[in-house]
Each structure stands twice: as structure tokens, then as C-alpha cells.
Design a protein around this motif. Structure first.
Motif, PDB file in Angstrom:
ATOM      1  N   PHE A  92       7.770   7.843  -6.013  1.00  0.00           N
ATOM      2  CA  PHE A  92       7.182   6.519  -5.804  1.00  0.00           C
ATOM      3  C   PHE A  92       6.624   6.404  -4.388  1.00  0.00           C
ATOM      4  CE2 PHE A  92       9.697   4.343  -9.358  1.00  0.00           C
ATOM      5  CZ  PHE A  92       8.571   4.087 -10.121  1.00  0.00           C
ATOM      6  N   VAL A  93       7.397   6.784  -3.381  1.00  0.00           N
ATOM      7  CA  VAL A  93       6.935   6.685  -1.995  1.00  0.00           C
ATOM      8  C   VAL A  93       5.664   7.518  -1.808  1.00  0.00           C
ATOM      9  CG1 VAL A  93       7.463   7.277   0.415  1.00  0.00           C
ATOM     10  CG2 VAL A  93       9.185   6.140  -0.997  1.00  0.00           C
ATOM     11  N   PHE A  94       5.696   8.763  -2.259  1.00  0.00           N
ATOM     12  CA  PHE A  94       4.555   9.652  -2.088  1.00  0.00           C
ATOM     13  C   PHE A  94       3.293   9.069  -2.738  1.00  0.00           C
ATOM     14  CE2 PHE A  94       1.905  13.184  -3.617  1.00  0.00           C
ATOM     15  CZ  PHE A  94       1.611  13.788  -2.408  1.00  0.00           C
ATOM     16  N   LEU A  95       3.419   8.560  -3.955  1.00  0.00           N
ATOM     17  CA  LEU A  95       2.241   8.051  -4.654  1.00  0.00           C
ATOM     18  C   LEU A  95       1.765   6.710  -4.100  1.00  0.00           C
ATOM     19  CD1 LEU A  95       3.036   9.156  -8.297  1.00  0.00           C
ATOM     20  CD2 LEU A  95       1.294  10.070  -6.754  1.00  0.00           C
ATOM     21  N   LEU A  96       2.672   5.889  -3.602  1.00  0.00           N
ATOM     22  CA  LEU A  96       2.232   4.640  -2.966  1.00  0.00           C
ATOM     23  C   LEU A  96       1.496   4.929  -1.662  1.00  0.00           C
ATOM     24  CD1 LEU A  96       5.321   2.335  -3.640  1.00  0.00           C
ATOM     25  CD2 LEU A  96       3.099   2.278  -4.785  1.00  0.00           C
ATOM     26  N   VAL A  97       1.932   5.936  -0.946  1.00  0.00           N
ATOM     27  CA  VAL A  97       1.234   6.333   0.281  1.00  0.00           C
ATOM     28  C   VAL A  97      -0.103   6.968  -0.080  1.00  0.00           C
ATOM     29  CG1 VAL A  97       1.269   7.961   2.215  1.00  0.00           C
ATOM     30  CG2 VAL A  97       3.294   6.599   1.705  1.00  0.00           C
ATOM     31  N   ARG A  98      -0.073   7.949  -0.938  1.00  0.00           N
ATOM     32  CA  ARG A  98      -1.280   8.716  -1.270  1.00  0.00           C
ATOM     33  C   ARG A  98      -2.266   7.913  -2.115  1.00  0.00           C
ATOM     34  NH1 ARG A  98      -5.242  11.026  -0.329  1.00  0.00           N
ATOM     35  NH2 ARG A  98      -5.950  12.843  -1.433  1.00  0.00           N
ATOM     36  N   GLY A  99      -1.755   7.186  -3.091  1.00  0.00           N
ATOM     37  CA  GLY A  99      -2.641   6.504  -4.038  1.00  0.00           C
ATOM     38  C   GLY A  99      -3.113   5.133  -3.602  1.00  0.00           C
ATOM     39  N   LEU A 100      -2.290   4.434  -2.809  1.00  0.00           N
ATOM     40  CA  LEU A 100      -2.647   3.069  -2.428  1.00  0.00           C
ATOM     41  C   LEU A 100      -2.923   2.897  -0.941  1.00  0.00           C
ATOM     42  CD1 LEU A 100      -0.154   1.013  -4.640  1.00  0.00           C
ATOM     43  CD2 LEU A 100      -2.478   1.766  -5.164  1.00  0.00           C
ATOM     44  N   GLY A 101      -2.650   3.924  -0.146  1.00  0.00           N
ATOM     45  CA  GLY A 101      -2.915   3.836   1.290  1.00  0.00           C
ATOM     46  C   GLY A 101      -1.829   3.123   2.070  1.00  0.00           C
ATOM     47  N   TYR A 102      -0.641   2.987   1.495  1.00  0.00           N
ATOM     48  CA  TYR A 102       0.462   2.336   2.196  1.00  0.00           C
ATOM     49  C   TYR A 102       1.020   3.268   3.265  1.00  0.00           C
ATOM     50  CZ  TYR A 102       0.824  -1.231  -1.515  1.00  0.00           C
ATOM     51  OH  TYR A 102       0.596  -2.257  -2.381  1.00  0.00           O
ATOM     52  N   HIS A 106       5.977   0.340   4.106  1.00  0.00           N
ATOM     53  CA  HIS A 106       5.602  -0.459   2.939  1.00  0.00           C
ATOM     54  C   HIS A 106       5.865   0.305   1.641  1.00  0.00           C
ATOM     55  CE1 HIS A 106       3.402  -2.683   6.061  1.00  0.00           C
ATOM     56  NE2 HIS A 106       3.539  -3.723   5.237  1.00  0.00           N
ATOM     57  N   ALA A 107       5.586   1.602   1.657  1.00  0.00           N
ATOM     58  CA  ALA A 107       5.818   2.406   0.454  1.00  0.00           C
ATOM     59  C   ALA A 107       7.303   2.482   0.111  1.00  0.00           C
ATOM     60  CB  ALA A 107       5.240   3.809   0.636  1.00  0.00           C
ATOM     61  N   SER A 108       8.146   2.600   1.121  1.00  0.00           N
ATOM     62  CA  SER A 108       9.589   2.660   0.879  1.00  0.00           C
ATOM     63  C   SER A 108      10.108   1.350   0.299  1.00  0.00           C
ATOM     64  CB  SER A 108      10.343   2.973   2.165  1.00  0.00           C
ATOM     65  OG  SER A 108      10.017   4.271   2.608  1.00  0.00           O
ATOM     66  N   ALA A 109       9.629   0.231   0.825  1.00  0.00           N
ATOM     67  CA  ALA A 109      10.039  -1.073   0.297  1.00  0.00           C
ATOM     68  C   ALA A 109       9.580  -1.228  -1.155  1.00  0.00           C
ATOM     69  CB  ALA A 109       9.473  -2.189   1.161  1.00  0.00           C
ATOM     70  N   GLY A 110       8.331  -0.862  -1.427  1.00  0.00           N
ATOM     71  CA  GLY A 110       7.832  -0.940  -2.798  1.00  0.00           C
ATOM     72  C   GLY A 110       8.568  -0.003  -3.732  1.00  0.00           C
ATOM     73  N   ALA A 111       8.883   1.182  -3.249  1.00  0.00           N
ATOM     74  CA  ALA A 111       9.590   2.163  -4.076  1.00  0.00           C
ATOM     75  C   ALA A 111      10.979   1.656  -4.462  1.00  0.00           C
ATOM     76  CB  ALA A 111       9.698   3.496  -3.340  1.00  0.00           C
ATOM     77  N   LYS A 112      11.635   0.942  -3.555  1.00  0.00           N
ATOM     78  CA  LYS A 112      12.958   0.400  -3.871  1.00  0.00           C
ATOM     79  C   LYS A 112      12.868  -0.608  -5.015  1.00  0.00           C
ATOM     80  CE  LYS A 112      15.160   1.302   0.527  1.00  0.00           C
ATOM     81  NZ  LYS A 112      15.645   2.565   0.076  1.00  0.00           N
ATOM     82  N   LEU A 113      11.860  -1.461  -4.989  1.00  0.00           N
ATOM     83  CA  LEU A 113      11.660  -2.421  -6.071  1.00  0.00           C
ATOM     84  C   LEU A 113      11.385  -1.705  -7.399  1.00  0.00           C
ATOM     85  CD1 LEU A 113      11.143  -5.354  -7.112  1.00  0.00           C
ATOM     86  CD2 LEU A 113       8.742  -4.944  -6.542  1.00  0.00           C
ATOM     87  N   LEU A 114      10.462  -0.751  -7.360  1.00  0.00           N
ATOM     88  CA  LEU A 114      10.093  -0.040  -8.589  1.00  0.00           C
ATOM     89  C   LEU A 114      11.253   0.793  -9.124  1.00  0.00           C
ATOM     90  CD1 LEU A 114       6.479   1.083  -7.607  1.00  0.00           C
ATOM     91  CD2 LEU A 114       7.177  -0.928  -8.901  1.00  0.00           C
ATOM     92  N   ASN A 115      11.993   1.429  -8.232  1.00  0.00           N
ATOM     93  CA  ASN A 115      13.129   2.246  -8.646  1.00  0.00           C
ATOM     94  C   ASN A 115      14.229   1.376  -9.249  1.00  0.00           C
ATOM     95  OD1 ASN A 115      14.320   4.711  -9.047  1.00  0.00           O
ATOM     96  ND2 ASN A 115      14.836   5.054  -6.923  1.00  0.00           N
ATOM     97  N   THR A 116      14.425   0.187  -8.708  1.00  0.00           N
ATOM     98  CA  THR A 116      15.406  -0.737  -9.289  1.00  0.00           C
ATOM     99  C   THR A 116      15.002  -1.126 -10.704  1.00  0.00           C
ATOM    100  OG1 THR A 116      15.988  -1.593  -7.113  1.00  0.00           O
ATOM    101  CG2 THR A 116      16.522  -2.987  -8.995  1.00  0.00           C
ATOM    102  N   ALA A 117      13.724  -1.398 -10.915  1.00  0.00           N
ATOM    103  CA  ALA A 117      13.243  -1.755 -12.247  1.00  0.00           C
ATOM    104  C   ALA A 117      13.463  -0.608 -13.237  1.00  0.00           C
ATOM    105  CB  ALA A 117      11.761  -2.133 -12.193  1.00  0.00           C
ATOM    106  N   THR A 118      13.157   0.614 -12.822  1.00  0.00           N
ATOM    107  CA  THR A 118      13.317   1.741 -13.752  1.00  0.00           C
ATOM    108  C   THR A 118      14.790   1.993 -14.054  1.00  0.00           C
ATOM    109  OG1 THR A 118      13.318   3.411 -11.986  1.00  0.00           O
ATOM    110  CG2 THR A 118      11.184   2.869 -12.975  1.00  0.00           C
ATOM    111  N   ASN A 119      15.638   1.840 -13.050  1.00  0.00           N
ATOM    112  CA  ASN A 119      17.071   2.048 -13.271  1.00  0.00           C
ATOM    113  C   ASN A 119      17.647   0.998 -14.214  1.00  0.00           C
ATOM    114  OD1 ASN A 119      17.095   4.303 -11.636  1.00  0.00           O
ATOM    115  ND2 ASN A 119      17.749   3.179  -9.832  1.00  0.00           N
TER     116      ASN A 119
END
Length: 146
Positions: A92-102, A106-119
Motif C-alpha cells: 500500500f505504501v509503495f503504490l500510494l507513493v508511486r501511483g499517487l505521488g504521496y 501521507h502514504a503511511s497514514a493512508g496505508a494504515k486506513l486501507l490495511n485496517t479495512a482489509t483486515n
């Protein structure tokens, strides 16, 4: 956190994780186990090669395109997390950085939200498909000491 991007991404991640978790109850994930070290190595090498990766927060897409790309990231990695799991936060972190320019913050914060949803999705499916006795035996590792 950009909720216009991350909220729809979290919803698609949750739904895709549920689908991946359902699929793993039907088929084994042995092929992914063999490929995972190679995929993680590629991500590591790319990150080392691109020294400036994630240093600057510079989203480069329109809000609509960013939400669509974020949802695609959520769906792809969400399905992977439900089906297999290891490395999800890093992906998630890698793709938010690479794909969205975060940037990494910001990518780590977003990844925590997304990872919580998937879990949550995967746990809900496995809890629904598991008999209560087995679930109680496995609860201490999930919750810690009571």
C-alpha cells in the motif's frame, strides 16, 4: 489525509479483501508463497534505486482520477491481502507513493486506513466461516492477553 481518495479506496479494499478471503477458502495460496520473496525483492530494489521516492508530497492527478486510481490500488492490494496477506502495508505504501505521488508520511497514514479495512473484511469472513470453538482457541493470538 485525502478522504476524497482514501474513503472510496478503503471501501474497495474492504470488498476486495472479502472476495480474496472467500477465494482462499476455496483454493490454496501456495503459488503466492513462492513468488512473494521475489516481489518484495523487486520493491526493495526499486526503492533503493529511486533515492528520491516518497520524499516530496506531490499528488499529480485530478481529484477524480486520484480517487479512481486509489480505488484500483485498494481493490488490487485488498484482494491480495484477503487471499494471502504478507507485505500488504508495504505494498500500500509503495503504490500510494508511486501511483499517487504521496510522500511516505501521507502514504503511511493512508496505508494504515486501507490495511485496517482489509483486515476487518478478512477477519469478518473467517469468523463467519469458522466454528465458534476454533475461533475461541485462536482469539488470544489476535487479541492479546485479557
Amino acid at each position: 489525509m485525502n478522504w476524497g481518495t482514501l474513503a472510496p479506496a478503503a471501501v474497495t479494499a474492504l470488498l476486495a479483501s472479502f472476495a480474496g478471503a472467500w477465494l482462499v477458502t476455496m483454493v490454496p495460496a501456495t503459488g503466492l508463497r513462492k513468488a512473494l520473496p521475489l516481489v518484495l525483492l523487486v520493491v526493495l530494489l526499486y526503492t533503493l534505486w529511486r533515492k528520491d521516492l516518497g520524499r516530496v508530497h506531490a499528488p499529480h492527478l485530478s481529484p477524480r482520477r486520484e480517487a479512481l486510481r486509489g480505488s484500483a490500488i485498494g481493490a488490487g492490494i485488498g484482494f491480495y491481502d484477503g487471499f494471502f496477506g504478507p507485505g500488504t502495508g508495504s505494498f500500500f505504501v509503495f503504490l500510494l507513493v508511486r501511483g499517487l505521488g504521496y510522500d511516505f508520511l501521507h502514504a503511511s497514514a493512508g496505508a494504515k486506513l486501507l490495511n485496517t479495512a482489509t483486515n476487518l473484511a478478512a477477519i469478518a469472513l473467517f469468523a463467519a466461516k469458522t466454528d465458534p470453538g476454533t475461533l475461541m482457541l485462536n482469539a488470544p493470538p489476535l487479541t492479546g492477553p485479557v
